[in-house]
Design an enzyme around this catalytic site. Structure first.
Site, short mmCIF file in Angstrom:
data_model
loop_
_atom_site.label_atom_id
_atom_site.label_comp_id
_atom_site.label_asym_id
_atom_site.label_seq_id
_atom_site.Cartn_x
_atom_site.Cartn_y
_atom_site.Cartn_z
CD GLU A 111 -28.71 142.72 19.40
OE1 GLU A 111 -29.74 143.25 19.81
OE2 GLU A 111 -28.68 142.04 18.36
CG HIS A 235 -33.80 136.15 23.27
ND1 HIS A 235 -33.32 136.68 24.43
CD2 HIS A 235 -33.49 137.03 22.29
CE1 HIS A 235 -32.75 137.86 24.17
NE2 HIS A 235 -32.83 138.09 22.88
NE ARG A 283 -30.19 136.06 20.46
CZ ARG A 283 -30.90 136.71 19.60
NH1 ARG A 283 -31.72 136.05 18.80
NH2 ARG A 283 -30.83 138.01 19.53
CG HIS A 344 -35.96 135.08 19.97
ND1 HIS A 344 -36.83 136.11 20.28
CD2 HIS A 344 -34.96 135.63 19.24
CE1 HIS A 344 -36.36 137.24 19.74
NE2 HIS A 344 -35.24 136.97 19.10
NE ARG A 379 -32.46 135.15 14.40
CZ ARG A 379 -32.63 136.27 15.10
NH1 ARG A 379 -31.98 137.37 14.79
NH2 ARG A 379 -33.46 136.29 16.12
P1 FAD Z 1 -43.12 138.32 10.12
O1 FAD Z 1 -42.72 139.71 10.39
O2 FAD Z 1 -43.34 137.44 11.29
O3 FAD Z 1 -44.46 138.41 9.26
C1 FAD Z 1 -45.20 137.25 8.96
C2 FAD Z 1 -46.37 137.68 8.10
O4 FAD Z 1 -46.98 136.53 7.53
C3 FAD Z 1 -47.47 138.39 8.87
O5 FAD Z 1 -47.96 139.44 8.09
C4 FAD Z 1 -48.55 137.32 9.02
O6 FAD Z 1 -49.85 137.83 9.11
C5 FAD Z 1 -48.37 136.58 7.70
N1 FAD Z 1 -48.88 135.22 7.73
C6 FAD Z 1 -48.43 134.15 8.43
N2 FAD Z 1 -49.19 133.07 8.17
C7 FAD Z 1 -50.12 133.45 7.28
C8 FAD Z 1 -51.21 132.81 6.65
N3 FAD Z 1 -51.51 131.51 6.88
N4 FAD Z 1 -51.98 133.51 5.80
C9 FAD Z 1 -51.73 134.82 5.56
N5 FAD Z 1 -50.72 135.49 6.12
C10 FAD Z 1 -49.93 134.81 6.98
N6 FAD Z 1 -34.55 140.04 14.45
C11 FAD Z 1 -33.56 140.93 14.23
O7 FAD Z 1 -32.86 140.86 13.22
N7 FAD Z 1 -33.35 141.93 15.13
C12 FAD Z 1 -34.08 142.06 16.27
O8 FAD Z 1 -33.87 142.98 17.04
C13 FAD Z 1 -35.10 141.12 16.51
N8 FAD Z 1 -35.85 141.19 17.65
C14 FAD Z 1 -36.89 140.33 17.81
C15 FAD Z 1 -37.72 140.46 18.93
C16 FAD Z 1 -38.81 139.64 19.09
C17 FAD Z 1 -39.70 139.79 20.30
C18 FAD Z 1 -39.08 138.64 18.12
C19 FAD Z 1 -40.27 137.73 18.27
C20 FAD Z 1 -38.25 138.50 17.02
C21 FAD Z 1 -37.16 139.33 16.86
N9 FAD Z 1 -36.32 139.22 15.75
C22 FAD Z 1 -35.32 140.12 15.55
C23 FAD Z 1 -36.65 138.28 14.67
C24 FAD Z 1 -37.35 139.05 13.55
O9 FAD Z 1 -38.23 139.99 14.11
C25 FAD Z 1 -38.13 138.12 12.65
O10 FAD Z 1 -37.36 137.02 12.28
C26 FAD Z 1 -38.55 138.85 11.38
O11 FAD Z 1 -39.24 140.02 11.70
C27 FAD Z 1 -39.43 137.95 10.53
O12 FAD Z 1 -39.96 138.71 9.48
P2 FAD Z 1 -40.82 138.01 8.37
O13 FAD Z 1 -41.16 139.06 7.38
O14 FAD Z 1 -40.16 136.78 7.91
O15 FAD Z 1 -42.15 137.53 9.15
C1 SIN Z 2 -32.94 141.16 20.81
O1 SIN Z 2 -33.16 142.35 20.76
O2 SIN Z 2 -32.36 140.60 21.73
C2 SIN Z 2 -33.40 140.33 19.67
C3 SIN Z 2 -32.44 140.46 18.59
C4 SIN Z 2 -32.61 139.34 17.64
O3 SIN Z 2 -33.46 138.47 17.82
O4 SIN Z 2 -31.87 139.34 16.66
#
Ligand code: FAD
Ligand code: SIN
Length: 526
Positions: A111, A235, A283, A344, A379
């Site tokens: 990537e 993104h 990015r 993103h 990032r």
């Molecule tokens: P999340 O997985 O977003 O979980 C948040 C949690 O908090 C959820 O359960 C939600 O319900 C809960 N929550 C929020 N507010 C409240 C509230 N007020 N009360 C109760 N619960 C609450 N990163 C990579 O490293 N590789 C990738 O390939 C990648 N691809 C991505 C593709 C997309 C489309 C997106 C959007 C992001 C991508 N990212 C990627 C980024 C990555 O997915 C996220 O940064 C990561 O999953 C965040 O995880 P997290 O556990 O911090 O939060």
């Molecule tokens: C992607 O698959 O392009 C997202 C990867 C990332 O957000 O780290």
């Protein structure tokens, strides 16, 4: 009231990793504001970065992370995360995540910003597989209670103690149950915020609807510092489609040879913007290049073209994206994909140390809601899930090692609804929600100016007065909670952006185009 040893707000990669690392010793409650799999984790496509092939080194991964982050990263934290990456991948394999293989080894994709192939993945739907595996393990653990549909409103702190101790501790959260519409108090000796990012502050975002910055806003209101909130990542390649507004086209498409082409000139334009790294520049560079082409030529989108690769190769690497696009009438094996940049990832957030500790006693945080020092000003792709695994575990380890020092929870006052009534005009919420997202997109986007930021700040002040008035008079609803947090987060982003008098990484302003010699975090103190 419900009590646990440890309360975790968030059931994504960070929250569930922390839960699994605590549950053999402690009773853990995990809250989610909707279904358990509705966070960003399940939406991740590209994969997880880790040094796994002999030609690669930790130093390379550290250097790539620092270059993408424009030097604003904390090198020690970057080293800590990078060195823990291979072990994190191994644990996920043990939990049953079916990473793509190449012979006997893991298949590594590439990537933007990575000097080597180092992204492990499950085709183009890595996050779904990770979420499923973590959730399966958490559901099977007798010490973990998973509670969906609980929207945390605010942290319960010393201010809510029946006899105020003044210690400043966090004792859990107040949360509204979507079904009963009642506010419930969840208490614990330690609370971990793992609430994800704030992408929905922007009109166009790849993030799910719930990414409204709740954890960041709650921590800020309770007195924790936040930093680098101006570093909002866009993104480069979100699908441009009038029906499907937030479908990501993974960076791995460029990693496997995809080229960006101006649909009007037919030219591969990254040659003008970054002649060495081309489509695999970090990015911020690629998103700004697309933005510049769109503005210069008056385009709606640019093209991402991988049709020069064999059709089997494309279908094999990107089966989910291929199916989705076919459903929309685009065959990516023969046609270019129309793409635009979209918000993103939230690089800034609640300040945490290497153990996931925030400024407030008893409050930890992990994942996208934090600013740990890993990402700096931008990032590096696929470092985010990694941060969730490393810091989810680090926070759990710190809680376990210091359990005896965490004081027991004193009596906490229940939620007081005696002075509010039911809302009479829900339309206010919808109107304000749309307005915030629109002006954040137009005034606080990829290219900024001080004047635009001040315009946004002016709007935020007016809306804050309106929303706080509404909040003070009416019973809380999930939509009102999110609107309040969205506004709070927008305010933090704009204030941070106005503080930074330079252009660095994701913060690019026409009024301060130079990059200062010494990188400095933007730290906001409540
Ligand atoms: P999340 O997985 O977003 O979980 C948040 C949690 O908090 C959820 O359960 C939600 O319900 C809960 N929550 C929020 N507010 C409240 C509230 N007020 N009360 C109760 N619960 C609450 N990163 C990579 O490293 N590789 C990738 O390939 C990648 N691809 C991505 C593709 C997309 C489309 C997106 C959007 C992001 C991508 N990212 C990627 C980024 C990555 O997915 C996220 O940064 C990561 O999953 C965040 O995880 P997290 O556990 O911090 O939060
Ligand atoms: C992607 O698959 O392009 C997202 C990867 C990332 O957000 O780290």
């Amino acid at each position: 009231m419900t009590s646990a040893d440890v309360l975790i707000v968030g059931s994504g990669a960070a929250g569930l990793t922390a839960a699994l690392n605590l549950a053999d010793r402690f009773k853990v409650t995990v809250l989610a504001k909707g279904a358990l799999n509705e966070g960003s984790t399940a939406w991740a496509q590209g994969g997880i970065a880790a040094v796994l092939e002999p030609g690669d080194t930790f130093d390379n991964h550290v250097e790539d992370t620092m270059v993408a982050g424009a030097g604003l990263n904390d090198r020690e934290i970057v080293e800590f995360v990078v060195e823990n990456a291979p072990a994190a991948i191994e644990r996920l394999q043990k939990l049953g995540v079916p990473f793509a293989q190449e012979g006997n080894a893991l298949h590594l994709t590439r990537e933007g910003g990575h000097s080597h192939r180092r992204i492990v993945h499950v085709d183009d739907a890595t996050g779904w597989a990770v979420q499923e595996a973590l959730q399966r393990a958490a559901e099977a653990h007798p010490n973990i209670t998973l509670v969906p549909d609980q929207v945390a409103i605010d942290l319960a702190t010393s201010r809510h103690e029946e006899r105020y101790s003044g210690a400043g501790n966090v004792w859990g959260v107040y949360a509204v149950d979507r079904k009963s519409e009642k506010v419930h108090l969840y208490t614990a000796r330690a609370t971990i915020l793992a609430t994800g990012g704030a992408g929905r502050t922007y009109l166009f975002s790849t993030a799910p609807r719930g990414a409204t910055g709740d954890g960041i806003a709650m921590a800020w209101r309770a007195g924790a510092r936040v930093s680098n909130m101006e570093m909002m990542q866009f993104h480069p390649t979100c699908l441009y489609n009038l029906e499907v507004k937030n479908f990501l086209i993974t960076e791995a498409v460029r990693g496997e040879g995809g080229r960006l082409v101006n649909p009007q000139t037919g030219k591969r334009f990254m040659t003008y913007y970054d002649s060495e790294r081309l489509e695999l520049a970090p990015r911020d560079v690629v998103a700004r290049a697309i933005d510049a082409e769109i503005k210069r030529y008056g385009l709606d989108y640019v093209h991402l073209d991988i049709s020069h690769q064999p059709a089997d190769f494309v279908r094999g690497h990107f089966p989910n994206i291929y199916d989705k696009l076919i459903g929309l009438g685009i065959d990516m094996t023969t046609q270019p994909i129309p793409v635009v940049p979209a918000q993103h990832y939230t690089c800034g957030g609640i300040i945490v140390d290497r153990d996931g500790r925030t400024d407030l006693p008893g409050l930890y945080a992990a994942g996208e809601c934090t600013e740990s020092g890993l990402h700096g000003a931008n990032r590096l792709a696929s470092n985010s899930l990694l941060e969730c695994f490393v810091f989810g575990e680090a926070a759990a380890q710190h809680i376990a090692a210091h359990w005896e020092a965490l004081p027991p929870v004193p009596p906490i006052r229940p939620w007081d609804e005696s002075r509010v009534t039911d809302s009479d005009e829900e339309v206010v919420i919808k109107q304000n929600w749309t307005e915030i997202r629109r002006f954040m997109w137009n005034y606080v986007g990829i290219v900024r100016t001080t004047k635009r930021l001040e315009r946004a700040q002016h709007r935020i002040k007016m809306l804050t007065a309106e929303v706080e008035d509404y909040y003070g008079h009416f019973r809380v609803t999930p939509d009102l909670i999110e609107l309040r947090n969205l506004l709070q987060t927008a305010d933090l982003i704009v204030r941070s952006a106005l503080h930074r008098h330079e252009s660095r990484g994701l913060h690019y302003t026409l009024d301060w185009p130079e990059t200062l010699e010494t990188p400095l975090d933007t730290v906001l103190v409540p």
